[in-house]
Enzyme design. Structure first.
Site, short mmCIF file in Angstrom:
data_model
loop_
_atom_site.label_atom_id
_atom_site.label_comp_id
_atom_site.label_asym_id
_atom_site.label_seq_id
_atom_site.Cartn_x
_atom_site.Cartn_y
_atom_site.Cartn_z
N GLY A 4 52.12 65.75 49.57
CA GLY A 4 50.96 66.45 49.04
C GLY A 4 49.73 65.61 49.20
N ALA A 5 49.91 64.30 49.00
CA ALA A 5 48.80 63.37 49.09
C ALA A 5 49.36 61.95 49.03
CB ALA A 5 47.82 63.58 47.93
N GLU A 64 48.17 57.83 47.91
CA GLU A 64 47.14 57.08 47.18
C GLU A 64 46.63 55.82 47.88
OE1 GLU A 64 50.41 57.32 46.18
OE2 GLU A 64 51.12 55.39 45.43
N ASN A 65 46.53 55.82 49.19
CA ASN A 65 46.03 54.64 49.89
C ASN A 65 44.77 54.15 49.20
OD1 ASN A 65 47.95 55.29 52.06
ND2 ASN A 65 46.55 57.00 52.36
N GLU A 85 46.37 60.88 42.24
CA GLU A 85 46.11 59.83 43.23
C GLU A 85 45.14 58.79 42.71
OE1 GLU A 85 48.19 59.83 45.46
OE2 GLU A 85 48.84 61.91 45.30
N HIS A 125 46.53 56.24 40.44
CA HIS A 125 47.21 55.14 41.14
C HIS A 125 46.25 54.02 41.55
CE1 HIS A 125 51.28 56.54 41.70
NE2 HIS A 125 50.96 57.60 42.40
ZN LIG Z 1 52.02 59.22 43.14
#
Ligand SMILES: [Zn+2]
Ligand SMILES: *[C@@H]1O[C@H](CO)[C@@H](O)[C@H](O)[C@H]1NC(C)=O
Ligand SMILES: *[C@@H]1O[C@H](CO)[C@@H](O)[C@H](O)[C@H]1NC(C)=O
Ligand SMILES: *[C@@H]1O[C@H](CO)[C@@H](O)[C@H](O)[C@H]1NC(C)=O
Ligand SMILES: *[C@@H]1O[C@H](CO)[C@@H](O)[C@H](O)[C@H]1NC(C)=O
Length: 964
Positions: A349-350, A352-353, A386, A389
């Site tokens: 879904g995504a 968190e870079n 995200e 994080h």
């Molecule tokens: Zn996560």
């Protein structure tokens, strides 16, 4: 998030059925696990003379050599990397998309060794001027030992450099390499995503490193505790923009081999883990925050999407979310900028870079004209997750993947708090009960569940790491942390967090480090009284799987607990040091007024306030505790009476809980099925979303089991009577379906009203959906269907229609450039009742020109959710499964979802035999990853069969009486 990730919500829609587009699921798509690729099977370092492909022990027999272990030895620590990468956005002469790169890493020797072991996977090394394809030099005046030999260990994904002498402890060295890799379309490592804009095909080079794919982009010490600083330079074609974790320091034009190339350098990153690296080369455009904001916020995506305003909502909510989180953590955002980018092809879904969060388009883009409020909620919660994080996970990182649950559970929990701040009128925190707690209960009640936390040495291979990105990690993690925060109070919890982040910034932790920090705050605060240490309380929730059902007997005043299993006869073969007993925080209410709190610290105890002949007792207020509740039958009767006389005295979350607990207790054979059914009798007066949604999810099992039996008719009749008033209610508050209900929860419940009404055959509902769809077919440029209702309307209209409706839906799917719209159409198309249309649709799923790879799982599982499609999918998958799975790097996850989706209705002896035969076929093939999923399906089929034989007559009897 796990692999970042959020799975996308469409799958949730299928899991809970009915086309109720209202379920957000947060668990992982395990995608990036790269299987060995054809071209890399040899893994030779450019076939040159000095390099052996495999170590002296080239058989797969386990050896004790350090390069045969999956974990890095503790001899070397990276300090910083200088990395230059050049992705080619057009194919080379062989038709392959490639990237080239150079990478140097400074590392320190901390224990005596003559080996350099560094991760590298599917890279070809090209430093031909050197004997050994890697150049080692000493730093700070140290001289480096000569290289003896270099080889790749495919199995463990290592490059091994053996030196003629030992490295010196305490000295630093520089290892330099040049390499080349494929910019493949497998959604992992450094990969390519494609889309069409104005008829022109565009290629994006992007990354997904978590958990173990940074090694596919460049050689690195690819473990979360090997934090380092990354100096990155990207080479990219004119007309493209390059992004990375850090801010760009400028772009210059250079000429390489007579080619014009742009070179963008980035500011060095903070000290961070490899799995959080990201870089993207694209023709995307952006919108940005106003200049006065102290953090630069940018939303990136396809030009068309950004210019039509699809990124605006994300931009608007990002600043409040960051503000909320800074305040909650009491720590400023650690970076100078926050980029968020939507990619046309993205596995999770995504992700968190740090500083460059990557999203699936439907997790970042929102278009008020076409997207539903669920889509909007999805965007705001994914962004919150995200961004949570950025501190928890990125600034402070778990030492190893076994503690992933803390990272993901935490972000999942906090995402609701931050989203609530961004959308304060939504009551979004209440949705945690449906989306996380009930979801986790469902999986955690199976004996195939697992504890949240595992030992470090149980999780070593990339495959084992991938498997951790599951519902337990995300949803149980969130549920258990929510419980902790509730019994500590949010302010104590937040204070402990702040201290934890402060102490461990830029380093790594294990979960007990958090417990310690929280305990310090508790010890200093005399207003908090706990019956035991946080460690003692919490370890029972995270080190043993499952959860208790608490039974309150109002006759005697006793409270007891028992490990709750949905299949009570299933054998528990994981011993627990805590004997499957928990320390349970019990909040309770007596007849709507009197409230209290009590800790259950043993298997059973007497608690005077629970003894009563007249009042009703309700426990686990707002379902803040991670447990189910059962009562003596008198108390159940009193609760049912209260529901029918004035249900609003019971908090809305607990109305949902009563239904959900009762149905699950019945499935576990703890209470009578008719008692569970009786909790739905009051629903004709219920207009709220959470109780309805709880009921529908549980009744979904009835639909699955009875859809093909004589019980189906009476079930429909009963539910039609329950849902009719709800349908009328919504017709009234929407002025004959012309307006949107103002409350967020009502917008959800309107979907339930329509989907249940249509499903149970309310005529007016069928006419309404058909009319809307027909109107759209007459005028394709103007869709009259309210965005919130699209999924259910498409589904019902296509089910009621024929080829014309289907083909129109398909055309709209091919024509749409909006991810959420495509998603709803993929679902709607699966609802057809025509076998040949469903079969044709299935054929499309194995043609990437028809359906994007990222959407294939959903399409197949959706079709399997259809009573007519299910046997077709079963045949199709058995006939094509090597072909279906071969193209995917996410073998185990994809396959597990698929099998679960296809077999969830199985209940007959014949179906059981088919499954067993399929299991044997798979066991005999090379795709062994499928066996676990099939075993679970076999367990499920047996349980279904048993459930039907035990309950069918009673259910039939009860339903018939209701309509008498
Ligand atoms: Zn996560
Ligand atoms: C339960 O949740 C509601 C919101 O749904 C909130 O208003 C109420 O204060 C909560 N009750 C308790 C006891 O926490
Ligand atoms: C459940 O209740 C029904 C009706 O009250 C009764 O006929 C049936 O025997 C009960 N079933 C069990 C398993 O107790
Ligand atoms: C509601 O809308 C339907 C369809 O547009 C129409 O046929 C019906 O007359 C309307 N009813 C009322 C009460 O306005
Ligand atoms: C396809 O989409 C475009 C732009 O969104 C629209 O103008 C066109 O009418 C659509 N085609 C069909 C067949 O609906």
């Amino acid at each position: 998030m796990g692999k970042g990730f959020y799975i996308s919500k469409p799958l949730g829609l299928v899991l809970f059925g009915l086309g109720v587009g209202s379920v957000l699921t947060i668990f992982a798509l395990s995608v990036v696990y790269a299987q060995e690729k054809r071209k890399n099977e040899v893994d030779a370092i450019d076939g040159s003379r000095m390099v052996t492909t495999e170590a002296p022990h080239s058989t797969s027999a386990p050896s004790n050599e350090p390069w045969d272990k999956y974990r890095l030895p503790d001899t070397l620590l990276p300090e910083y990397y200088n990395l230059t990468l050049w992705p080619r956005l057009v194919p080379d002469e062989q038709g392959m998309y490639v990237f080239t790169g150079t990478s140097g890493v400074a590392f320190k020797c901390v224990k005596k060794t003559n080996l350099i072991i560094i991760h590298s996977h599917q890279l070809n090394f090209t430093l031909t001027s050197e004997m050994h394809h890697a150049k080692l030099t000493g730093l700070g005046g140290t001289s480096a030992p000569a290289v003896l030999k270099t080889w790749l260990r495919t199995q463990t994904q290592f490059m091994v450099i053996q030196l003629k002498e030992n490295l010196q402890v305490g000295k630093s060295y520089w290892l330099y390499m040049e390499f080349r890799g494929e910019l493949s379309d497998d959604l992992g490592g450094f990969y390519r995503s494609q889309y069409t804009e104005n008829g022109v095909q565009k290629v994006v080079a992007t990354t997904q490193m978590q958990p173990t794919s940074a090694r596919n982009a460049f050689p690195c010490f690819d473990e979360p505790s090997m934090k380092a600083v990354f100096h990155l330079t990207l080479l990219h074609p004119p007309g493209t923009v390059a992004l990375a974790n850090g801010m760009d320091l400028g772009t210059e034009n250079i000429i390489i081999d007579n080619q014009e190339v742009l070179r963008t350098r980035f500011e060095p990153t903070e000290k961070m883990s490899t799995y959080l690296l990201a870089f993207v080369v694209s023709e995307f455009t952006k919108i940005r925050s106003p200049h006065e904001a102290n953090v630069l916020i940018r939303i990136w995506g396809r030009r068309e999407a950004i210019e039509s305003g699809q990124g605006n909502y994300a931009l608007n909510v990002t600043l409040p979310i960051l503000k909320y989180l800074e305040n909650y953590y009491n720590t400023t955002y650690p970076l100078s900028k926050s980029d968020q980018i939507a990619l046309p092809d993205f596995a999770a879904g995504a992700m968190e870079n740090w500083g460059l969060v990557t999203y699936r388009e439907l997790s970042l883009f929102y278009d008020p004209k076409v997207s539903s409020n669920e889509d909007k909620e999805w965007v705001v919660t994914v962004i919150s997750h995200e961004l949570a994080h950025m501190w928890f996970g990125n600034l402070v990182t778990m030492r190893w993947w076994n503690d992933l649950w803390l990272n993901e559970g935490f972000a999942s929990y906090v995402s609701y708090l931050a989203a609530d701040y961004a959308e304060p009128t939504w009551n979004i925190k209440d949705l945690m009960v449906l989306q996380q707690v009930q979801r986790a209960f469902a999986v955690d009640a199976l004996v195939s569940s697992h504890p949240l936390s595992s030992n470090e040495d149980e999780v070593v291979t990339p495959d084992q790491i991938d498997q951790l990105f599951d519902t337990i990690t995300y949803s149980k993690g969130a549920a258990v942390l929510r419980m902790l925060s509730e019994f500590l109070t949010e302010s104590v919890f937040a204070k402990g967090l702040h201290n934890y982040l402060h102490q461990y910034a830029y380093s790594n932790t294990v979960y007990t480090d958090l417990w310690e920090k929280l305990q310090e705050v508790v010890d200093a605060d005399s207003s908090i009284q706990l019956p035991a240490s946080i460690n003692d309380i919490m370890n029972r929730w995270i080190l043993q799987m499952g959860f208790p059902v608490v039974t309150i007997d109002t006759q005697t005043g006793s409270i007891s607990q028992q490990y709750f299993r949905i299949h009570p006869e299933a054998e528990v073969n994981k011993p627990s040091a805590y004997n499957y007993e928990w320390l349970v925080p019990i909040t309770w209410m007596k007849s709507g007024s009197n409230m209290g709190q009590h800790w259950l610290l043993a298997k059973t105890n007497l608690y005077e306030p629970m003894k009563t002949d007249t009042d009703w007792i309700l426990a686990n207020l707002n379902v803040t505790g991670y447990y189910r509740v059962n009562y003596d039958s008198q108390n159940w009767e009193r609760l049912l009476t209260q529901l029918t006389s004035d249900h609003k005295v019971i908090p809305v979350l607990n109305r949902g809980q009563i239904i959900d607990d009762a149905f699950n207790l019945a499935r576990a054979e703890i209470i009578n099925i008719t008692l569970a059914l009786r909790t739905t009798k009051y629903l004709s007066k219920e207009m709220e979303y959470i109780p309805w949604e709880s009921a529908i999810r549980n009744l979904q099992y009835f639909f699955l089991m009875f859809e093909r039996t004589e019980v189906f008719g009476p079930l429909q009749t009963y539910l039609q009577r329950k849902v009719q008033p709800l349908f009328e209610h919504f017709k009234a508050i929407t002025s004959n379906w012309t307006q949107k209900p103002p409350r967020h929860m009502d917008q959800y419940n309107q979907i339930n009203a329509i989907s249940m009404a249509c499903k149970t055959g309310v005529k007016e509902c069928l006419e309404l959906t058909r009319m809307w769809y027909r109107q759209w077919m007459t005028n394709p440029d103007s869709n009259p269907i309210p965005p919130n209702l699209k999924a259910t309307v498409y589904c019902n209209a296509i089910a009621a229609g024929g080829v014309e409706e289907w083909d129109f839906g398909w055309q709209m799917f091919k024509n749409t450039t909006i991810a959420t719209e495509a998603d709803k159409l993929i679902y709607g198309l699966s609802c057809s009742k025509e076998p040949w249309l469903l079969n044709r649709y299935l054929e499309y799923t194995i043609d990437p020109n028809m359906i994007r790879k990222q959407d294939v799982t959903y399409a197949i599982v959706y079709i399997a959710g259809n009573v007519i499609g299910q046997p077709l999918v079963w045949d199709f998958v058995r006939g094509n499964w090597e072909r279906i799975t071969k193209d995917f790097d996410d073998g185990s996850f994809f396959f597990g979802r698929l099998i679960q989706g296809i077999t969830k209705k199985f209940s007959t002896e014949f179906e059981l035999q088919q499954l067993q035969r399929f299991k044997e076929e798979i066991a005999a093939s090379s795709f062994s990853f499928g066996t676990q999923a099939i075993e679970q399906a076999i367990e499920q089929t047996k349980a279904n069969s048993k459930w039907i034989s035990e309950n069918k007559a009673q259910v039939m009897n009860w339903l018939t009486k209701q309509s008498a």
